[in-house]
Design a protein around this motif. Structure first.
Motif, short mmCIF file in Angstrom:
data_model
loop_
_atom_site.label_atom_id
_atom_site.label_comp_id
_atom_site.label_asym_id
_atom_site.label_seq_id
_atom_site.Cartn_x
_atom_site.Cartn_y
_atom_site.Cartn_z
N HIS A 75 -20.15 5.25 0.16
CA HIS A 75 -19.38 4.43 1.09
C HIS A 75 -18.58 3.37 0.36
O HIS A 75 -17.39 3.15 0.65
N ASP A 76 -19.20 2.68 -0.59
CA ASP A 76 -18.50 1.64 -1.34
C ASP A 76 -17.34 2.22 -2.15
O ASP A 76 -16.27 1.62 -2.25
N GLU A 77 -17.56 3.40 -2.73
CA GLU A 77 -16.50 4.04 -3.51
C GLU A 77 -15.33 4.43 -2.62
O GLU A 77 -14.17 4.30 -3.01
N LEU A 78 -15.64 4.89 -1.40
CA LEU A 78 -14.57 5.22 -0.46
C LEU A 78 -13.77 3.98 -0.09
O LEU A 78 -12.54 4.01 -0.06
N LEU A 79 -14.45 2.89 0.18
CA LEU A 79 -13.75 1.64 0.51
C LEU A 79 -12.86 1.20 -0.64
O LEU A 79 -11.73 0.73 -0.43
N ASP A 80 -13.37 1.33 -1.87
CA ASP A 80 -12.57 0.97 -3.05
C ASP A 80 -11.32 1.84 -3.15
O ASP A 80 -10.22 1.35 -3.43
N ALA A 81 -11.50 3.14 -2.91
CA ALA A 81 -10.37 4.06 -2.99
C ALA A 81 -9.33 3.75 -1.93
O ALA A 81 -8.12 3.80 -2.18
N LEU A 82 -9.78 3.40 -0.71
CA LEU A 82 -8.86 3.05 0.37
C LEU A 82 -8.10 1.76 0.04
O LEU A 82 -6.91 1.64 0.33
N GLU A 83 -8.81 0.82 -0.55
CA GLU A 83 -8.16 -0.43 -0.94
C GLU A 83 -7.10 -0.18 -2.01
O GLU A 83 -6.01 -0.76 -1.98
N GLN A 84 -7.41 0.71 -2.97
CA GLN A 84 -6.44 1.05 -4.00
C GLN A 84 -5.19 1.68 -3.41
O GLN A 84 -4.09 1.52 -3.93
N LYS A 85 -5.36 2.39 -2.31
CA LYS A 85 -4.22 3.02 -1.66
C LYS A 85 -3.44 2.05 -0.78
O LYS A 85 -2.39 2.40 -0.24
N GLY A 86 -3.95 0.83 -0.64
CA GLY A 86 -3.22 -0.19 0.10
C GLY A 86 -3.62 -0.36 1.54
O GLY A 86 -2.88 -0.97 2.32
N LEU A 87 -4.79 0.14 1.92
CA LEU A 87 -5.23 -0.03 3.31
C LEU A 87 -5.68 -1.47 3.51
O LEU A 87 -6.60 -1.96 2.85
N ALA A 88 -5.04 -2.15 4.44
CA ALA A 88 -5.38 -3.54 4.73
C ALA A 88 -6.40 -3.61 5.86
O ALA A 88 -6.47 -2.72 6.71
N GLU A 89 -7.22 -4.65 5.84
CA GLU A 89 -8.18 -4.84 6.93
C GLU A 89 -7.43 -5.21 8.20
O GLU A 89 -6.43 -5.93 8.17
N SER A 90 -7.93 -4.70 9.29
CA SER A 90 -7.28 -4.98 10.58
C SER A 90 -7.60 -6.40 11.02
O SER A 90 -8.75 -6.86 10.94
N ASP A 91 -6.57 -7.12 11.46
CA ASP A 91 -6.78 -8.46 11.98
C ASP A 91 -7.42 -8.37 13.36
O ASP A 91 -7.22 -7.41 14.10
#
Length: 291
Positions: A245-261
């Motif tokens: 799960h943590d690795e997936l979150l890291d990969a998504l962050e690297q792709k530029g996925l921003a947290e939803s406000d």
């Protein structure tokens, strides 16, 4: 007959391939037991403790993996029943970790994401079909799928859409709104965009066939498809894994996925009949759920 570099692999019987012939001056030349065939290529026994994947992509070399249990103890081929679960676990060993996956490999773009969603929607069991389809994808593609999914989840995180969902189900919690947006994405691109443009389109779109088994516009399973597929590939089972799960979150962050406000609801329940008259006329006194 498949040509693989200087090697020719001849496999016979399209429905039940049992033997693989490799003709070459390389060390792999010989006749092998065929254990399995998948979109990734041929799995063959190389020796007592090793399996080899001969990739369908002819530009890739033969890949060898050791048969081990989860504690790293070598297993003999006789101890390995080569189910899809074992194949996926071994494929993960070949493909490497999720980290850095944004570089190289196949990619899934917005068009292919929606095509996959549409294909799933045409199946008798859409979620099961989609889960199996993701398991056949490369890790890059699975992460791209999750990136697209979360992008559209963010895009639909609207106060007004929450109000519409509230009317449909006579209430809508935070989790229920997530499941509702998962359902909306599963309806396909055309419906998703029409509903975002005009929430009252839901009054015309919703039928018994578009709802879940309990009669609700919800799809919780879609939201966990990617993490389940990645966990299955990496660990060989369905148990939740914090590291994956943590690795997936890291990969998504690297792709530029921003947290939803967060959003503030700009409506009160008493405002809804006037704000969404079509939805209120159909569902205000007869909300969805439990056919």
């Amino acid at each position: 007959m498949l040509y693989y570099s200087y090697t020719v692999i001849a496999a016979f019987d399209e429905t039940d391939v049992r033997r693989v012939w490799i003709v070459s001056d390389k060390e792999y030349s010989g006749v092998y037991d065929q254990l399995a065939i998948s979109d990734d290529g041929f799995w063959i026994c190389k020796d007592e403790h090793s399996l080899s994947l001969i990739p369908a992509d002819v530009s890739l070399p033969i890949q060898e993996v050791k048969c081990c249990d989860q504690d790293g103890r070598e297993l003999s081929i006789q101890q390995v029943k080569l189910t899809r679960q074992v194949m996926l676990f071994m494929l993960y060993q070949i493909q490497g970790s999720i980290r850095g996956i944004s570089e190289g490999g196949r990619q899934m773009n917005e068009t292919s994401f929606w095509q996959l969603i549409d294909q799933a929607g045409n199946q008798e069991e859409p979620n099961e079909w989609l889960r199996d389809a993701l398991l056949k994808k490369e890790i890059n593609e699975i992460v791209d799928f999750e990136f697209m999914l979360q992008t559209f989840m963010h895009k639909s995180y609207l106060s007004s859409l929450w109000a519409a969902a509230y009317i449909l189900m006579d209430g809508c919690s935070d989790d229920t709104f997530d499941y509702f947006r998962g359902w909306l994405i599963a309806q396909g691109k055309e419906t998703f965009e029409k509903v975002l443009d005009d929430h009252e389109y839901l009054a015309a779109h919703i039928t018994e066939e578009t709802l879940d088994e309990e009669g609700y516009p919800q799809n919780e399973d879609l939201l966990s498809m990617a993490i389940e597929a990645l966990t299955y590939i990496k660990t060989g089972d369905d148990e939740w894994d914090d590291e994956v799960h943590d690795e997936l979150l890291d990969a998504l962050e690297q792709k530029g996925l921003a947290e939803s406000d967060g959003i503030e609801l700009d409506w009160e329940e008493e405002d809804l009949p006037d704000r969404f008259p079509k939805l209120w006329e159909r569902f205000g006194e007869n909300p969805l759920g439990e056919f």
